[in-house]
Design a protein around this motif. Sequence first.
Motif, PDB file in Angstrom:
ATOM      1  N   GLY A   1       0.772  -1.347  -0.005  1.00  0.00           N
ATOM      2  CA  GLY A   1       0.108  -0.093   0.174  1.00  0.00           C
ATOM      3  C   GLY A   1       0.890   1.258  -0.026  1.00  0.00           C
ATOM      4  O   GLY A   1       0.207   2.348  -0.313  1.00  0.00           O
ATOM      5  N   HIS A   2       2.177   1.211   0.221  1.00  0.00           N
ATOM      6  CA  HIS A   2       2.780   2.527   0.039  1.00  0.00           C
ATOM      7  C   HIS A   2       3.382   2.710  -1.216  1.00  0.00           C
ATOM      8  O   HIS A   2       3.584   1.981  -2.150  1.00  0.00           O
ATOM      9  CB  HIS A   2       4.304   1.996   0.826  1.00  0.00           C
ATOM     10  N   THR A   3       3.211   4.104  -1.308  1.00  0.00           N
ATOM     11  CA  THR A   3       3.052   4.337  -2.987  1.00  0.00           C
ATOM     12  C   THR A   3       4.451   5.151  -3.310  1.00  0.00           C
ATOM     13  O   THR A   3       4.943   4.991  -4.332  1.00  0.00           O
ATOM     14  CB  THR A   3       2.322   5.569  -3.041  1.00  0.00           C
ATOM     15  N   ALA A   4       5.165   5.198  -2.150  1.00  0.00           N
ATOM     16  CA  ALA A   4       6.626   5.778  -2.469  1.00  0.00           C
ATOM     17  C   ALA A   4       7.720   4.966  -1.962  1.00  0.00           C
ATOM     18  O   ALA A   4       7.482   4.178  -1.060  1.00  0.00           O
ATOM     19  CB  ALA A   4       6.797   7.074  -1.579  1.00  0.00           C
ATOM     20  N   LEU A   5       8.731   4.698  -2.832  1.00  0.00           N
ATOM     21  CA  LEU A   5       9.820   3.925  -2.575  1.00  0.00           C
ATOM     22  C   LEU A   5      11.167   4.752  -2.990  1.00  0.00           C
ATOM     23  O   LEU A   5      11.174   5.480  -3.831  1.00  0.00           O
ATOM     24  CB  LEU A   5       9.677   2.814  -3.345  1.00  0.00           C
ATOM     25  N   TYR A   6      12.038   4.431  -1.890  1.00  0.00           N
ATOM     26  CA  TYR A   6      13.341   5.183  -2.051  1.00  0.00           C
ATOM     27  C   TYR A   6      14.359   4.098  -1.860  1.00  0.00           C
ATOM     28  O   TYR A   6      14.500   3.082  -1.216  1.00  0.00           O
ATOM     29  CB  TYR A   6      13.437   6.098  -1.016  1.00  0.00           C
ATOM     30  N   TRP A   7      15.569   4.539  -2.644  1.00  0.00           N
ATOM     31  CA  TRP A   7      16.871   3.742  -2.445  1.00  0.00           C
ATOM     32  C   TRP A   7      17.786   4.790  -1.726  1.00  0.00           C
ATOM     33  O   TRP A   7      17.929   5.661  -2.447  1.00  0.00           O
ATOM     34  CB  TRP A   7      17.346   3.166  -3.758  1.00  0.00           C
ATOM     35  N   TYR A   8      18.632   4.230  -0.812  1.00  0.00           N
ATOM     36  CA  TYR A   8      19.640   4.851  -0.230  1.00  0.00           C
ATOM     37  C   TYR A   8      20.905   3.892  -0.344  1.00  0.00           C
ATOM     38  O   TYR A   8      20.820   2.806  -0.336  1.00  0.00           O
ATOM     39  CB  TYR A   8      19.492   5.336   1.129  1.00  0.00           C
ATOM     40  N   ARG A   9      22.054   4.503   0.075  1.00  0.00           N
ATOM     41  CA  ARG A   9      23.265   3.497   0.310  1.00  0.00           C
ATOM     42  C   ARG A   9      24.160   4.288   1.495  1.00  0.00           C
ATOM     43  O   ARG A   9      24.057   5.391   1.558  1.00  0.00           O
ATOM     44  CB  ARG A   9      24.139   3.173  -0.894  1.00  0.00           C
ATOM     45  N   GLN A  10      24.589   3.403   2.260  1.00  0.00           N
ATOM     46  CA  GLN A  10      25.552   3.811   3.135  1.00  0.00           C
ATOM     47  C   GLN A  10      26.829   3.249   3.128  1.00  0.00           C
ATOM     48  O   GLN A  10      27.075   2.049   3.153  1.00  0.00           O
ATOM     49  CB  GLN A  10      25.085   3.745   4.621  1.00  0.00           C
ATOM     50  N   SER A  11      27.865   4.209   2.617  1.00  0.00           N
ATOM     51  CA  SER A  11      29.202   3.573   2.427  1.00  0.00           C
ATOM     52  C   SER A  11      29.926   3.621   4.029  1.00  0.00           C
ATOM     53  O   SER A  11      29.571   4.233   4.918  1.00  0.00           O
ATOM     54  CB  SER A  11      29.961   4.366   1.619  1.00  0.00           C
ATOM     55  N   LEU A  12      31.039   2.736   3.973  1.00  0.00           N
ATOM     56  CA  LEU A  12      31.847   2.714   5.246  1.00  0.00           C
ATOM     57  C   LEU A  12      32.130   3.856   5.960  1.00  0.00           C
ATOM     58  O   LEU A  12      32.556   4.645   5.222  1.00  0.00           O
ATOM     59  CB  LEU A  12      32.924   1.802   5.219  1.00  0.00           C
ATOM     60  N   GLY A  13      31.639   4.377   7.157  1.00  0.00           N
ATOM     61  CA  GLY A  13      31.919   5.639   7.691  1.00  0.00           C
ATOM     62  C   GLY A  13      31.103   6.712   7.293  1.00  0.00           C
ATOM     63  O   GLY A  13      31.618   8.043   7.726  1.00  0.00           O
ATOM     64  N   GLN A  14      30.181   6.608   6.349  1.00  0.00           N
ATOM     65  CA  GLN A  14      29.578   7.561   5.877  1.00  0.00           C
ATOM     66  C   GLN A  14      27.736   7.681   6.331  1.00  0.00           C
ATOM     67  O   GLN A  14      27.580   6.662   6.626  1.00  0.00           O
ATOM     68  CB  GLN A  14      29.560   7.501   4.165  1.00  0.00           C
ATOM     69  N   GLY A  15      27.178   8.820   5.887  1.00  0.00           N
ATOM     70  CA  GLY A  15      26.013   8.749   6.143  1.00  0.00           C
ATOM     71  C   GLY A  15      25.119   8.123   5.158  1.00  0.00           C
ATOM     72  O   GLY A  15      25.703   7.644   4.199  1.00  0.00           O
ATOM     73  N   LEU A  16      23.966   8.133   5.118  1.00  0.00           N
ATOM     74  CA  LEU A  16      22.985   7.862   4.211  1.00  0.00           C
ATOM     75  C   LEU A  16      22.746   8.575   3.157  1.00  0.00           C
ATOM     76  O   LEU A  16      22.784   9.601   3.247  1.00  0.00           O
ATOM     77  CB  LEU A  16      21.601   7.263   4.619  1.00  0.00           C
ATOM     78  N   GLU A  17      23.141   8.063   1.868  1.00  0.00           N
ATOM     79  CA  GLU A  17      23.157   8.814   0.630  1.00  0.00           C
ATOM     80  C   GLU A  17      21.903   8.447  -0.280  1.00  0.00           C
ATOM     81  O   GLU A  17      21.800   7.423  -0.747  1.00  0.00           O
ATOM     82  CB  GLU A  17      24.479   8.453  -0.289  1.00  0.00           C
TER      83      GLU A  17
ATOM     84  N   SER B   1      31.014  -0.792  -3.022  1.00  0.00           N
ATOM     85  CA  SER B   1      30.778  -1.513  -1.718  1.00  0.00           C
ATOM     86  C   SER B   1      30.219  -0.594  -0.773  1.00  0.00           C
ATOM     87  O   SER B   1      30.608   0.446  -0.505  1.00  0.00           O
ATOM     88  CB  SER B   1      32.044  -2.151  -1.233  1.00  0.00           C
ATOM     89  N   ALA B   2      29.160  -1.141  -0.422  1.00  0.00           N
ATOM     90  CA  ALA B   2      28.331  -0.478   0.810  1.00  0.00           C
ATOM     91  C   ALA B   2      27.080  -0.904   1.146  1.00  0.00           C
ATOM     92  O   ALA B   2      26.741  -2.048   0.737  1.00  0.00           O
ATOM     93  CB  ALA B   2      27.626   1.032   0.041  1.00  0.00           C
ATOM     94  N   VAL B   3      26.356  -0.454   2.173  1.00  0.00           N
ATOM     95  CA  VAL B   3      24.839  -1.048   2.401  1.00  0.00           C
ATOM     96  C   VAL B   3      23.739  -0.294   1.652  1.00  0.00           C
ATOM     97  O   VAL B   3      23.722   0.688   1.705  1.00  0.00           O
ATOM     98  CB  VAL B   3      24.579  -1.100   4.185  1.00  0.00           C
ATOM     99  N   TYR B   4      23.209  -1.080   0.886  1.00  0.00           N
ATOM    100  CA  TYR B   4      22.201  -0.463   0.127  1.00  0.00           C
ATOM    101  C   TYR B   4      20.807  -0.604   0.848  1.00  0.00           C
ATOM    102  O   TYR B   4      20.225  -1.775   1.156  1.00  0.00           O
ATOM    103  CB  TYR B   4      21.948  -1.167  -1.293  1.00  0.00           C
ATOM    104  N   LEU B   5      20.100   0.343   1.215  1.00  0.00           N
ATOM    105  CA  LEU B   5      18.820   0.415   1.852  1.00  0.00           C
ATOM    106  C   LEU B   5      17.741   0.939   1.169  1.00  0.00           C
ATOM    107  O   LEU B   5      17.849   1.830   0.360  1.00  0.00           O
ATOM    108  CB  LEU B   5      19.200   1.421   3.274  1.00  0.00           C
TER     109      LEU B   5
END
Lengths: 110, 115
Positions: free
Chosen positions: B28-44, B87-91
């Motif tokens: 039911g959520h209409t909005a979807l986002y992708w972010y990534r967090q590289s080592l030692g960095q904030g969410l981009e 290389s990162a965590v993709y959220l």
Amino acid sequence: DQQVKQNSPSLSVQEGRISILNCDYTNSMFDYFLWYKKYPAEGPTFLISISSIKDKNEDGRFTVFLNKSAKHLSLHIVPSQPGDSAVYFCAAKNTGKLIFGQGTTLQVKP
Amino acid sequence: GAGVSQSPSNKVTEKGKDVELRCDPISGHTALYWYRQSLGQGLEFLIYFQGNSAPDKSGLPSDRFSAERTGGSVSTLTIQRTQQEDSAVYLCASSPAPLPYNEQFFGPGTRLTVL
């Protein structure tokens, strides 16, 4: 260009004391600000938010203050608990997407 | 109800290979986002989908990155010819609507390691 900055990478406080996490931003067009908390190996979870028309929002032990003239917001946690130990991100909303700071790692010592 | 889910939870790949990361938003959520967090960095921020509107791709770091959202639900983030700096965590996150005061709900992320 870092539009949202958290200049303290880490903070350590004693259990029961106040934790104050700070965040600065550069874009005066931001109209909504949020704090997220992140534990290792988990996604961020929403904590508290504030609209730019307010200067304070309180939810239990968590209070967010917004100073628009200084482009500064802070998150106060009182009293701090060991379970509050996590990485805290501030974020500003910009046309739907969130602009995040680098995060501050909070450690609350028993 | 179920939260945002992402798969795989971990992905190790060799430099130059293509990878696909999957996100299942909250129903039911209409909005979807992708972010990534590289080592030692904030969410981009990477990319943002809202309903049938053209996605906001302003955060994609290069043309090796692309994403699609099929049927207004599941999304796939594709990285072609991966590099070590990918290389990162993709959220992935979703929200009920793009209203200013709707929070975004995040999945647990996919940790991508490019050797």
